[in-house]
Design an enzyme around this catalytic site. Structure first.
Site, PDB file in Angstrom:
ATOM      1  N   GLY A  71      28.540  22.970  21.153  1.00  0.00           N
ATOM      2  CA  GLY A  71      29.483  21.891  21.407  1.00  0.00           C
ATOM      3  C   GLY A  71      28.801  20.550  21.656  1.00  0.00           C
ATOM      4  O   GLY A  71      29.272  19.507  21.188  1.00  0.00           O
ATOM      5  N   THR A  72      27.713  20.575  22.382  1.00  0.00           N
ATOM      6  CA  THR A  72      27.021  19.324  22.716  1.00  0.00           C
ATOM      7  C   THR A  72      26.572  18.605  21.451  1.00  0.00           C
ATOM      8  O   THR A  72      26.784  17.400  21.294  1.00  0.00           O
ATOM      9  CB  THR A  72      25.803  19.621  23.625  1.00  0.00           C
ATOM     10  OG1 THR A  72      26.279  20.273  24.806  1.00  0.00           O
ATOM     11  CG2 THR A  72      25.065  18.359  24.004  1.00  0.00           C
ATOM     12  N   ASN A 151      37.802  21.036  30.563  1.00  0.00           N
ATOM     13  CA  ASN A 151      37.073  22.232  30.963  1.00  0.00           C
ATOM     14  C   ASN A 151      37.125  22.513  32.461  1.00  0.00           C
ATOM     15  O   ASN A 151      36.885  23.618  32.891  1.00  0.00           O
ATOM     16  CB  ASN A 151      35.611  22.128  30.522  1.00  0.00           C
ATOM     17  CG  ASN A 151      34.992  20.803  30.881  1.00  0.00           C
ATOM     18  OD1 ASN A 151      35.486  19.749  30.488  1.00  0.00           O
ATOM     19  ND2 ASN A 151      33.913  20.843  31.635  1.00  0.00           N
ATOM     20  N   GLN A 179      36.913  23.804  24.830  1.00  0.00           N
ATOM     21  CA  GLN A 179      37.640  24.694  25.758  1.00  0.00           C
ATOM     22  C   GLN A 179      38.943  25.215  25.164  1.00  0.00           C
ATOM     23  O   GLN A 179      39.386  26.294  25.513  1.00  0.00           O
ATOM     24  CB  GLN A 179      37.982  23.971  27.060  1.00  0.00           C
ATOM     25  CG  GLN A 179      36.899  23.919  28.108  1.00  0.00           C
ATOM     26  CD  GLN A 179      36.274  25.231  28.509  1.00  0.00           C
ATOM     27  OE1 GLN A 179      36.918  26.290  28.527  1.00  0.00           O
ATOM     28  NE2 GLN A 179      35.008  25.183  28.849  1.00  0.00           N
ATOM     29  N   SER A 199      32.548  25.379  20.092  1.00  0.00           N
ATOM     30  CA  SER A 199      31.337  26.094  20.528  1.00  0.00           C
ATOM     31  C   SER A 199      31.613  27.591  20.569  1.00  0.00           C
ATOM     32  O   SER A 199      32.663  28.016  21.069  1.00  0.00           O
ATOM     33  CB  SER A 199      30.949  25.597  21.921  1.00  0.00           C
ATOM     34  OG  SER A 199      29.854  26.316  22.394  1.00  0.00           O
ATOM     35  N   HIS A 201      30.053  30.072  22.252  1.00  0.00           N
ATOM     36  CA  HIS A 201      29.884  30.896  23.464  1.00  0.00           C
ATOM     37  C   HIS A 201      31.079  30.857  24.405  1.00  0.00           C
ATOM     38  O   HIS A 201      31.126  31.588  25.391  1.00  0.00           O
ATOM     39  CB  HIS A 201      28.579  30.544  24.192  1.00  0.00           C
ATOM     40  CG  HIS A 201      28.567  29.236  24.928  1.00  0.00           C
ATOM     41  ND1 HIS A 201      28.784  29.163  26.281  1.00  0.00           N
ATOM     42  CD2 HIS A 201      28.325  27.976  24.519  1.00  0.00           C
ATOM     43  CE1 HIS A 201      28.683  27.890  26.670  1.00  0.00           C
ATOM     44  NE2 HIS A 201      28.406  27.154  25.618  1.00  0.00           N
ATOM     45  N   THR A 237      16.826  25.154   8.927  1.00  0.00           N
ATOM     46  CA  THR A 237      17.212  26.474   8.417  1.00  0.00           C
ATOM     47  C   THR A 237      18.337  27.065   9.260  1.00  0.00           C
ATOM     48  O   THR A 237      18.249  27.093  10.488  1.00  0.00           O
ATOM     49  CB  THR A 237      15.985  27.421   8.425  1.00  0.00           C
ATOM     50  OG1 THR A 237      14.972  26.800   7.653  1.00  0.00           O
ATOM     51  CG2 THR A 237      16.322  28.790   7.865  1.00  0.00           C
ATOM     52  N   CYS A 325      25.926  20.456  39.182  1.00  0.00           N
ATOM     53  CA  CYS A 325      25.212  20.915  40.363  1.00  0.00           C
ATOM     54  C   CYS A 325      23.784  20.412  40.231  1.00  0.00           C
ATOM     55  O   CYS A 325      23.058  20.821  39.334  1.00  0.00           O
ATOM     56  CB  CYS A 325      25.248  22.435  40.388  1.00  0.00           C
ATOM     57  SG  CYS A 325      24.438  23.136  41.794  1.00  0.00           S
TER      58      CYS A 325
HETATM   59  N1  PLP Z   1      32.619  20.197  25.696  1.00  0.00           N
HETATM   60  C1  PLP Z   1      33.292  20.923  26.598  1.00  0.00           C
HETATM   61  C2  PLP Z   1      34.726  20.583  26.899  1.00  0.00           C
HETATM   62  C3  PLP Z   1      32.681  22.000  27.241  1.00  0.00           C
HETATM   63  O1  PLP Z   1      33.354  22.714  28.136  1.00  0.00           O
HETATM   64  C4  PLP Z   1      31.325  22.292  26.906  1.00  0.00           C
HETATM   65  C5  PLP Z   1      30.609  23.391  27.599  1.00  0.00           C
HETATM   66  O2  PLP Z   1      30.721  23.565  28.784  1.00  0.00           O
HETATM   67  C6  PLP Z   1      30.669  21.510  25.940  1.00  0.00           C
HETATM   68  C7  PLP Z   1      31.362  20.464  25.359  1.00  0.00           C
HETATM   69  C8  PLP Z   1      29.261  21.776  25.534  1.00  0.00           C
HETATM   70  O3  PLP Z   1      29.197  22.886  24.673  1.00  0.00           O
HETATM   71  P1  PLP Z   1      27.823  23.693  24.485  1.00  0.00           P
HETATM   72  O4  PLP Z   1      27.570  24.409  25.771  1.00  0.00           O
HETATM   73  O5  PLP Z   1      28.087  24.629  23.342  1.00  0.00           O
HETATM   74  O6  PLP Z   1      26.777  22.706  24.156  1.00  0.00           O
END
Ligand code: PLP
Length: 377
Positions: A71-72, A151, A179, A199, A201, A237, A325
């Site tokens: 996601g990041t 989130n 989310q 994302s 995970h 890759t 945190c």
């Molecule tokens: N955006 C939101 C709303 C999230 O909750 C998160 C993860 O906590 C992210 C982005 C980041 O995703 P990733 O952990 O896959 O980089």
């Protein structure tokens, strides 16, 4: 002591079938998807099939999906990619005060580079106002980035209305759906979304993998240069086993979305009702009408979030404040600050519980009972 994991908004355990798929692909699909020999072509086919599943899950075409490391990266690609590609059209970007740091910190960096960012406020339930967005929109706005669902408190934004408002404006509409994806059905075409981050995970898939949907008619400046992977949008890759396992997680989610949402709601209602039955005083942070089914963020008067989280941990319950945190001390949540202001008790007494597939009703009751014991003594 069996631990009760109630932090699925932070991350989820991989589904059994996903682990199985991942191991199988790691054992068998080792080719480079760019190689032209047969071993490479097998990997390419797996990658194409997985991409089709990802695309279909949001009503997109395969060419509109760029695989990222999560996601990041998807968020960063959407923001920097748009900003750098479109700066001749304007340098104004609109986002919200309650975005994930993957958006907020990217915006802060863009501000340092000369872009102007408007951070929309939210009401006490965490919702933005369409009127505020209308007022903030300018001729030189090149991007609006508003998260699908938050989130920390689970509030779902009026995405369809935002898409409708922006469809005739030059600004691209990006939404961080990290989310929401898996709990809310998403159709990017119906909602006029140009860019959308996901994302793996968060939906019982492997960590370190995700995607950015990018409408095929728009161009983003790439963040990574190198090989020709991902149609030259993201060099490197591809991690084919992780992508195939991600697609497996998506398939499982799609088949069970209604059932799993019902399951989450039952768990959440059971948990909340048990707290009420036990006489715990609390308030739910967020919009009850527009809430992700698996998240509940509660403010419990006279508790201190740091002590409370340690007590929960010792009692075998994994939960989170949802906020950063740093070196053992919890910074007040920027989301709750945006909802309530700087000096309200909610900043120090709110905890997020988020449910997942493996949680049971018995666990929801047990967790509520343990929490009640901590609070009421
Ligand atoms: N955006 C939101 C709303 C999230 O909750 C998160 C993860 O906590 C992210 C982005 C980041 O995703 P990733 O952990 O896959 O980089």
């Amino acid at each position: 002591m069996n631990r009760i994991y109630l932090d699925h908004a932070a991350t989820t355990p991989m589904a059994e079938q996903v682990v199985h798929t991942l191991v199988e692909e790691m054992n068998n699909v080792y080719g480079n998807a760019s190689s032209i020999h047969q071993t490479g072509r097998i990997a390419r086919k797996k990658l194409d099939d997985a991409r089709r599943i990802l695309a279909q899950s949001i009503g997109a075409q395969e060419i509109e999906i760029t695989i990222t490391s999560g996601g990041t990266e998807a968020d960063n690609y959407a923001l920097f990619g748009t900003a750098y590609a479109r700066k001749a059209l304007g340098k104004h970007i609109i986002t919200t005060q309650i975005e994930h740091h993957a958006i907020l910190h990217a915006c802060q960096q863009l501000e340092k580079e000369g872009f102007e960012i408007t951070y929309l406020p939210v009401d006490q339930t965490g919702l933005i106002s369409i009127d505020d967005l209308k007022k903030a929109l300018r001729q030189d706005t090149i991007l609006v980035s508003i998260m699908f669902a938050n989130n920390e408190v689970g509030t779902i934004q009026p995405i369809k209305e935002i898409g409708n408002l922006l469809k005739d404006h030059q600004a691209y509409f990006h939404t961080d759906a990290v989310q929401a994806y898996g709990s809310v059905s998403i159709d990017v075409k119906e909602t006029y979304i140009d860019l959308l981050s996901v994302s793996s995970h968060k939906i019982n898939g492997p960590k370190g993998i995700g995607f950015l949907y990018q409408n095929k008619d728009i161009y983003l400046k790439p963040l990574l240069y190198g090989g020709q992977q991902e149609r030259k949008k993201r060099a490197g890759t591809e991690n084919v086993p992780a992508i195939v396992a991600f697609a497996k997680a998506v398939e499982i989610k799609q088949q069970n979305i209604k059932k799993s949402n019902e399951h989450y709601r039952t768990l959440r209602d059971t948990f909340v009702e048990q707290l009420q039955t036990n006489g715990v005083e609390f308030k739910i942070n967020g919009s009850l009408e527009n809430l992700l089914p698996h998240v509940v963020n509660v403010s419990i008067p006279k508790t201190d979030v740091e002590t409370f989280l340690v007590q929960l941990d010792l009692a075998g319950i994994d939960a989170s404040s949802g906020s950063a945190c740093t070196a053992g001390s919890i910074d007040p949540s920027h989301v709750l600050v945006a909802m309530y202001g700087e000096k309200t008790p909610e900043l120090r007494n709110s905890v997020r519980f988020s449910f997942g597939l493996n949680n049971t009703k018995e666990e929801a009751i047990e967790a509520a009972n343990k929490i009640s014991k901590i609070i009421l003594g």
